[in-house]
Scaffold this motif. Structure first.
Motif, PDB file in Angstrom:
ATOM      1  N   LEU A 276       0.873  -1.187  -0.048  1.00 15.61           N
ATOM      2  CA  LEU A 276       0.010   0.052   0.106  1.00 15.61           C
ATOM      3  C   LEU A 276       0.990   1.343  -0.102  1.00 15.61           C
ATOM      4  O   LEU A 276       0.668   2.108  -0.755  1.00 15.61           O
ATOM      5  CB  LEU A 276      -0.960   0.081   1.259  1.00 15.61           C
ATOM      6  N   GLN A 279       2.737   1.534  -3.524  1.00 15.82           N
ATOM      7  CA  GLN A 279       1.634   1.774  -4.715  1.00 15.82           C
ATOM      8  C   GLN A 279       0.775   2.880  -4.574  1.00 15.82           C
ATOM      9  O   GLN A 279       0.520   3.272  -5.557  1.00 15.82           O
ATOM     10  CB  GLN A 279       1.057   0.481  -5.027  1.00 15.82           C
ATOM     11  N   LEU A 280      -0.075   3.043  -3.499  1.00 13.63           N
ATOM     12  CA  LEU A 280      -1.122   4.081  -3.444  1.00 13.63           C
ATOM     13  C   LEU A 280      -0.999   5.142  -2.723  1.00 13.63           C
ATOM     14  O   LEU A 280      -1.894   6.065  -2.586  1.00 13.63           O
ATOM     15  CB  LEU A 280      -2.432   3.121  -3.329  1.00 13.63           C
ATOM     16  N   LEU A 281      -0.195   4.921  -1.771  1.00 11.44           N
ATOM     17  CA  LEU A 281      -0.300   6.147  -0.407  1.00 11.44           C
ATOM     18  C   LEU A 281       0.204   7.481  -1.029  1.00 11.44           C
ATOM     19  O   LEU A 281       1.222   7.537  -1.637  1.00 11.44           O
ATOM     20  CB  LEU A 281       0.570   5.553   0.603  1.00 11.44           C
ATOM     21  N   ILE A 282      -0.745   8.345  -0.909  1.00 14.63           N
ATOM     22  CA  ILE A 282      -0.332   9.779  -1.045  1.00 14.63           C
ATOM     23  C   ILE A 282       0.102  10.474   0.341  1.00 14.63           C
ATOM     24  O   ILE A 282       1.565  10.943   0.124  1.00 14.63           O
ATOM     25  CB  ILE A 282      -1.720  10.584  -1.375  1.00 14.63           C
ATOM     26  N   ARG A 296      -4.872   6.833   6.146  1.00 15.33           N
ATOM     27  CA  ARG A 296      -4.370   6.579   4.713  1.00 15.33           C
ATOM     28  C   ARG A 296      -4.911   7.508   3.600  1.00 15.33           C
ATOM     29  O   ARG A 296      -6.008   6.919   3.326  1.00 15.33           O
ATOM     30  CB  ARG A 296      -4.123   5.353   4.129  1.00 15.33           C
ATOM     31  N   THR A 298      -5.120   7.994   0.037  1.00 19.70           N
ATOM     32  CA  THR A 298      -4.537   6.981  -1.152  1.00 19.70           C
ATOM     33  C   THR A 298      -5.263   7.302  -2.374  1.00 19.70           C
ATOM     34  O   THR A 298      -6.215   8.121  -2.396  1.00 19.70           O
ATOM     35  CB  THR A 298      -4.919   5.598  -0.878  1.00 19.70           C
ATOM     36  N   LYS A 299      -4.913   7.115  -3.507  1.00 20.21           N
ATOM     37  CA  LYS A 299      -5.111   7.367  -4.925  1.00 20.21           C
ATOM     38  C   LYS A 299      -4.841   5.977  -5.608  1.00 20.21           C
ATOM     39  O   LYS A 299      -3.765   5.337  -5.698  1.00 20.21           O
ATOM     40  CB  LYS A 299      -4.440   8.626  -5.539  1.00 20.21           C
ATOM     41  N   GLN A 308     -10.112   7.808  -5.473  1.00 19.63           N
ATOM     42  CA  GLN A 308      -9.166   8.807  -4.558  1.00 19.63           C
ATOM     43  C   GLN A 308      -9.831   8.774  -3.376  1.00 19.63           C
ATOM     44  O   GLN A 308     -11.082   9.189  -3.182  1.00 19.63           O
ATOM     45  CB  GLN A 308      -8.747  10.076  -5.067  1.00 19.63           C
ATOM     46  N   GLU A 310      -9.728   7.837   1.462  1.00 21.05           N
ATOM     47  CA  GLU A 310      -9.062   7.090   2.462  1.00 21.05           C
ATOM     48  C   GLU A 310      -9.167   5.554   2.458  1.00 21.05           C
ATOM     49  O   GLU A 310     -10.272   5.171   2.140  1.00 21.05           O
ATOM     50  CB  GLU A 310      -9.721   7.930   3.688  1.00 21.05           C
ATOM     51  N   ASP A 330      -5.737  -2.704  -5.909  1.00 17.18           N
ATOM     52  CA  ASP A 330      -6.452  -1.554  -6.350  1.00 17.18           C
ATOM     53  C   ASP A 330      -8.041  -1.921  -6.241  1.00 17.18           C
ATOM     54  O   ASP A 330      -8.634  -0.976  -5.916  1.00 17.18           O
ATOM     55  CB  ASP A 330      -6.160  -1.437  -8.060  1.00 17.18           C
ATOM     56  N   THR A 333      -8.920  -1.408  -2.620  1.00 12.37           N
ATOM     57  CA  THR A 333      -9.191   0.082  -2.277  1.00 12.37           C
ATOM     58  C   THR A 333     -10.447   0.745  -3.027  1.00 12.37           C
ATOM     59  O   THR A 333     -10.998   1.635  -2.373  1.00 12.37           O
ATOM     60  CB  THR A 333      -7.675   0.813  -2.794  1.00 12.37           C
TER      61      THR A 333
END
Lengths: 600, 92
Positions: A276, A279-282, A296, A298-299, A308, A310, A330, A333
């Motif tokens: 996570l 790959q996806l955490l902003i 988190r 994320t996007k 996009q 949380e 993906d 999420t």
């Protein structure tokens, strides 16, 4: 009063009456706030046999005395009601800013009664309390609702609301605040929907008073240092989020897989916190006064599951991931985003999909039941589609909206539902971890990890390492964790602070905030009082010792693969001792002496 | 004998995700970790105090069993063992 505001709102949505009432010091000390105080009012004002979705049920938003102070992670409030998912006393906790804002507006609690004739929302700004028309926001998602209400009231307002799932009475609809924080479990959002209440927006300009600011600050510094010195305040949670737990549970062989058919998922790492983060955490996100930042932002850019928001948290990553035999982060999420936007509990949603997949693979249901969708474990697209259908109230989604127990029961096979007291268990396999199994079985709101997180010593080695395969000593361990958590939830603190703080530290913080001398013993006794009060509510609602059990799969069907292969849960070795230590009779009923000792 | 070592969370930054080691018979987990510490000093400093004690809240599994419930650092390794190293983690 210090810590507490000493005042709450009682709002009759049927008549539109708003009253401001006083909390007495004795009652505050007896139940603290949040979960404890809310349960007290439920017990004294609501018939436990009430239909949860009827106007006679009440819905209570309550913060604790530490909430809104600058104690570390003192952000939590609870939503208390009789839950529609399983008819038990429900108390769902959430962080964010709503709890502190409620107190800054001048209230410890809101009791909502009756049912509005039309959709409404509440706008609370200090002394001004308005019931406003919600016709234009009814049907909107959580982010849309939050934005619309902030535009209409105050951009600084905290908004706790339901999404379309709550309006449609999905039995595991939640209450969301700050868009990404959830009072997630047991369907408190459906109760809100049944009252035609879309949202509560609150803006407060006051403060929480403490008796000696310098002494309180010293207590806060001390507690913060303890948390920072512990793993919860270290790099793990901030860097990887709660999803960091996927791998440790899997390596132990305690990660429920494919609707608990197994306890090990070979590709679990693909949905773990490390993946996570990569790959996806902003960025990490924290609640009010948080020094942990486990959230988190994320996007997902993969066009198939783009979005996009949380999440996912550990429980969510598991529910839509390994529990459904899925390792597509993906997709997991995306399912989380849908639940956040529509206001649904991810654990019950994911576990209900897993249950449906299990039913489908065993031929109990077919594509005729599922709107033509083949539901095989591992099918990420099918999983996301079922979540969408549930959110939108379409076809087979209406069945899933009942939760796994009622859904499986409607096909004649409730045994496929991995629930305790009809609420889905979270992401820990009781066959590999004995103590958590007892906790699930005895949980007052059914299958739940945040009623007594024995995973801390049984898996994570905190504060001490206890063997997860052993049953000896687990009843006492469960009781300690259950009571501690009940008191903590009622204080207004985040559960994660207990990784670093014990009852002694929490009692010290409470004492510094309230000016009362609350000892460690009193703090734990408050927890026991709340636990027993919840038990009494459930007994009066019609539950009994027969409901303190695990699904047969966990006591009779061993884990198939991985490090815990061959293990089952041995709850029979633990439950009688648990009753005895609780001061309950063999039928699981608190004795007169126990109740008298607790002041009940 | 062949031993697999898996690292999680921050430990992956020090030794990567997974490695296979060929080690002589009659080796304990403590001896293996000492050798790993020689190769990866950062891992050693994260896991052990300067006096060689395992730091608090660190978990070491051998085939899914925490070494705290085996023979701790004296736990003997056998061919095919999978060792999992976890820094302090929390959550729920």
């Amino acid at each position: 009063m210090y810590g507490w505001i000493g005042r709450y709102l009682r709002i009759d949505l049927g008549s539109g009456t708003v009253r401001k009432e006083v909390i007495t010091p004795d009652l505050a000390r007896k139940y603290l706030g949040g979960r404890g105080l809310g349960t007290h009012f439920m017990m004294t004002e609501v018939d436990p046999k009430v239909d949860p979705l009827s106007p006679q049920n009440k819905l209570i938003f309550a913060a604790g005395p530490l909430c809104g102070t600058n104690a570390p992670s003192a952000s939590h409030y609870d939503v208390i009601s009789k839950g529609p998912l399983n008819g038990t006393i429900a108390a769902s906790s959430s962080g964010g800013l709503f709890g502190p804002m409620l107190k800054y507006a001048g209230y410890d609690m809101i009791i909502l009664e009756g049912k509005s004739a039309k959709p409404v929302y509440l706008w609370i700004c200090d002394d001004v309390v308005e019931i406003r028309d919600a016709a234009e926001i009814w049907g909107k998602t959580v982010p849309e609702t939050t934005e619309a209400i902030r535009s209409a009231t105050d951009e600084e307002a905290s908004v706790a609301c339901i999404g379309p799932a709550g309006e449609r009475l999905v039995l595991f609809a939640n209450v969301m605040n700050e868009c990404g924080r959830a009072a997630g479990r047991s369907g408190v959002g459906a109760v809100m929907g049944s009252k035609n209440l879309k949202a509560i927006a609150v803006r407060g300009t006051g403060a929480v008073r403490v008796p000696d600011p310098k002494a309180f600050r010293e207590a806060v510094v001390k507690a913060s240092a303890k948390i920072k010195a512990n793993s919860v305040g270290g790099k793990g949670l901030k860097n990887y989020g709660t999803d960091v737990l996927v791998n440790i549970l899997n390596e132990l062989g305690g990660l429920p897989t494919r609707n608990f058919l197994d306890g090990y998922f070979p590709t679990a790492d693909k949905v773990g916190g490390e993946s996570l983060a990569k790959q996806l955490l902003i960025r990490p996100r924290g609640c009010y006064a948080c020094i942990i930042s486990c959230g988190r932002a994320t996007k997902v850019t993969n066009p198939k599951f783009a979005g996009q928001g949380e999440g996912p948290e550990y429980e969510t990553a598991w529910a839509f991931g390994p529990d459904c035999g899925i390792d597509d982060l993906d997709a997991v999420t995306k399912a989380n985003y849908i639940c956040n936007d529509y206001g649904m509990d991810t654990i019950t949603m994911g576990s209900s999909v897993a249950c449906a997949m299990n039913l489908f693979e065993n031929g109990v249901i077919t594509t005729k039941d599922t709107d033509g969708i083949a539901l095989n474990f591992g099918d990420a697209e099918a999983m996301v589609e079922l979540v969408r259908k549930t959110a939108e109230g379409e076809g087979f989604g209406k069945k899933l909206a009942l939760g796994s127990y009622r859904m499986a029961e409607s096909y004649g096979h409730p045994e496929y539902s991995m629930t305790c007291k009809k609420q889905e268990m979270p992401a820990y396999d009781p066959r590999a971890i004995q103590g958590i199994g007892l906790n699930f079985a005895t949980g007052n709101r059914g299958g739940c990890h945040v009623r007594g997180y024995t995973i801390s010593p049984e898996v994570l080695g905190q504060p001490v390492k206890l063997d997860p395969r052993v049953t000896e000593g687990k009843p006492a361990l469960d009781i300690t964790f259950q009571d501690l958590t009940a008191a903590l939830d009622s204080s207004g603190m985040c559960l994660f602070t207990t990784f670093g703080l014990g009852a002694e530290d929490l009692a010290e913080l409470l004492s510094a905030a309230t000016g009362l001398n609350i000892t460690t013993e009193e703090f734990m006794k408050i927890g026991a009082r709340i636990w027993n009060l919840e038990r009494l509510f459930n007994l009066k609602a019609g539950l009994s010792a027969l409901d303190d059990k695990l699904p047969e799969r966990l006591t009779k069907e061993p884990i198939l693969t991985g490090p815990s292969k061959g293990l089952v849960n041995r709850i029979d070795e633990m439950l009688p001792e648990y009753y005895k230590l609780r001061g309950w009779d063999s039928a699981g009923i608190p004795t007169k002496n126990t109740l008298a000792d607790l002041g009940l | 004998m062949k031993i697999t070592v898996r690292a999680f969370a921050d430990y992956r930054e020090f030794i990567g995700k997974e490695m296979e080691l060929i080690v002589p018979e009659e080796k304990t987990i403590g001896e293996l970790l000492a050798e790993l510490g020689d190769r990866y000093p950062k891992l050693r400093s994260e896991m052990f105090t300067p006096t060689g004690e395992l730091k608090d809240f660190i978990n070491i599994f051998i085939n899914g069993r925490n070494i705290a419930f085996l023979k701790d650092m004296a736990t003997p390794l056998t061919d095919g063992d999978i060792i999992a190293l976890f820094p302090p983690v929390a959550g729920g």
